[in-house]
Design a protein around this motif. Structure first.
Motif, mmCIF file in Angstrom:
data_model
loop_
_atom_site.group_PDB
_atom_site.id
_atom_site.type_symbol
_atom_site.label_atom_id
_atom_site.label_comp_id
_atom_site.label_asym_id
_atom_site.label_seq_id
_atom_site.Cartn_x
_atom_site.Cartn_y
_atom_site.Cartn_z
ATOM 1 N N ASP A 70 34.177 42.891 49.628
ATOM 2 C CA ASP A 70 34.114 43.997 50.586
ATOM 3 C C ASP A 70 33.944 45.353 49.911
ATOM 4 N N LEU A 71 33.891 45.384 48.614
ATOM 5 C CA LEU A 71 33.840 46.639 47.873
ATOM 6 C C LEU A 71 32.399 46.940 47.458
ATOM 7 N N PRO A 72 31.901 48.131 47.723
ATOM 8 C CA PRO A 72 30.546 48.465 47.258
ATOM 9 C C PRO A 72 30.536 48.617 45.734
ATOM 10 N N GLN A 73 29.388 48.388 45.140
ATOM 11 C CA GLN A 73 29.280 48.423 43.680
ATOM 12 C C GLN A 73 29.495 49.811 43.099
ATOM 13 N N ASP A 74 29.291 50.860 43.887
ATOM 14 C CA ASP A 74 29.480 52.205 43.352
ATOM 15 C C ASP A 74 30.932 52.686 43.473
ATOM 16 N N ASP A 75 31.811 51.862 44.011
ATOM 17 C CA ASP A 75 33.242 52.211 44.111
ATOM 18 C C ASP A 75 33.852 52.204 42.705
ATOM 19 N N ARG A 132 36.743 51.329 41.682
ATOM 20 C CA ARG A 132 37.573 50.146 41.410
ATOM 21 C C ARG A 132 36.739 48.902 41.143
ATOM 22 N N TYR A 133 35.459 48.940 41.494
ATOM 23 C CA TYR A 133 34.596 47.758 41.374
ATOM 24 C C TYR A 133 34.539 47.269 39.915
ATOM 25 N N GLU A 134 34.369 48.175 38.980
ATOM 26 C CA GLU A 134 34.248 47.792 37.571
ATOM 27 C C GLU A 134 35.545 47.165 37.055
ATOM 28 N N ALA A 135 36.679 47.737 37.443
ATOM 29 C CA ALA A 135 37.970 47.187 37.004
ATOM 30 C C ALA A 135 38.186 45.792 37.595
ATOM 31 N N LEU A 136 37.861 45.629 38.883
ATOM 32 C CA LEU A 136 38.017 44.309 39.511
ATOM 33 C C LEU A 136 37.056 43.297 38.893
ATOM 34 N N PHE A 137 35.849 43.737 38.576
ATOM 35 C CA PHE A 137 34.884 42.836 37.949
ATOM 36 C C PHE A 137 35.413 42.395 36.574
ATOM 37 N N GLY A 138 36.038 43.305 35.847
ATOM 38 C CA GLY A 138 36.660 42.960 34.565
ATOM 39 C C GLY A 138 37.779 41.947 34.745
ATOM 40 N N GLN A 139 38.584 42.118 35.825
ATOM 41 C CA GLN A 139 39.644 41.150 36.125
ATOM 42 C C GLN A 139 39.055 39.776 36.435
ATOM 43 N N LEU A 140 37.924 39.787 37.140
ATOM 44 C CA LEU A 140 37.251 38.533 37.476
ATOM 45 C C LEU A 140 36.807 37.807 36.206
ATOM 46 N N ILE A 141 36.244 38.553 35.281
ATOM 47 C CA ILE A 141 35.793 37.958 34.020
ATOM 48 C C ILE A 141 36.995 37.410 33.239
ATOM 49 N N GLU A 142 38.086 38.162 33.189
ATOM 50 C CA GLU A 142 39.288 37.700 32.486
ATOM 51 C C GLU A 142 39.867 36.453 33.135
ATOM 52 N N ALA A 143 39.916 36.444 34.473
ATOM 53 C CA ALA A 143 40.456 35.278 35.183
ATOM 54 C C ALA A 143 39.570 34.046 34.960
ATOM 55 N N GLY A 144 38.264 34.244 34.980
ATOM 56 C CA GLY A 144 37.344 33.131 34.724
ATOM 57 C C GLY A 144 37.477 32.612 33.301
ATOM 58 N N SER A 145 37.616 33.534 32.357
ATOM 59 C CA SER A 145 37.788 33.134 30.953
ATOM 60 C C SER A 145 39.097 32.375 30.770
ATOM 61 N N ALA A 146 40.159 32.816 31.448
ATOM 62 C CA ALA A 146 41.443 32.124 31.355
ATOM 63 C C ALA A 146 41.334 30.706 31.909
#
Length: 171
Positions: free
Chosen positions: A21-26, A28-42
């Protein structure tokens, strides 16, 4: 293990729902995307560790079997070294007892490599056969032709042990 996988997957799902639900220019988007990458890596790291975790009890059993065989072989070597004191066999058997004792100590300290522990059980069986054959040969109970079997069992056992050990990395 299933609980851990479910927990990690739930973390990915939660971050994905927030990102959806978050637009890419928000900001928080970059921080959440980083969390997604960390969660996937874990999750990937955990799933890569699952085979080793499933194999751990089998590795422990193989290690125990080999350790017991090495101890029996070592005790047999010590008894073989003591037998000349009684006069039952000649002192020349010490030439065999000493390397047997050293080999049993070395084999007893083996750590099986992941995925390779299964060959330790046949190695332990080969060592067990030699443990029985050598005293029988020393006391003349069986024919000298059985030396061929003893040597083959030593070679097979030590080859299997040597091929299934893991390297110990210095800290």
């Amino acid at each position: 293990m299933a609980e851990e996988t479910s927990r990690l997957q739930a973390g990915i799902t939660a971050v994905l729902q927030e990102l959806e639900d978050l637009p890419q220019d928000d900001p928080r988007y970059e921080a959440l995307f980083g969390q997604l990458i960390e969660a996937g890596s874990a999750l990937l790291a955990y799933e890569a560790s699952v085979p080793a975790k499933l194999e751990a009890p089998h590795r422990k059993t193989s290690k125990n079997v080999l350790t017991w065989a090495a101890w029996a072989h070592g005790v047999q070597a010590v008894l073989l070294a003591l037998a000349p004191l009684t006069g039952w066999i000649s002192w020349w058997w010490l030439l065999l007892a000493i390397p047997q004792a050293v080999a049993s100590v070395l084999v007893g300290t083996v750590e099986p490599a992941p995925g390779e522990h299964g060959v330790l059980r046949p190695a332990a069986a080969a060592l067990g056969i030699v443990t029985v054959l050598v005293p029988l040969l020393a006391f003349g109970v069986i024919s000298g032709w059985f030396w061929i079997a003893a040597v083959l069992c030593w070679l097979v056992g030590f080859a299997l042990v040597g091929g299934s050990t893991q390297e110990v990395k210095a800290a």
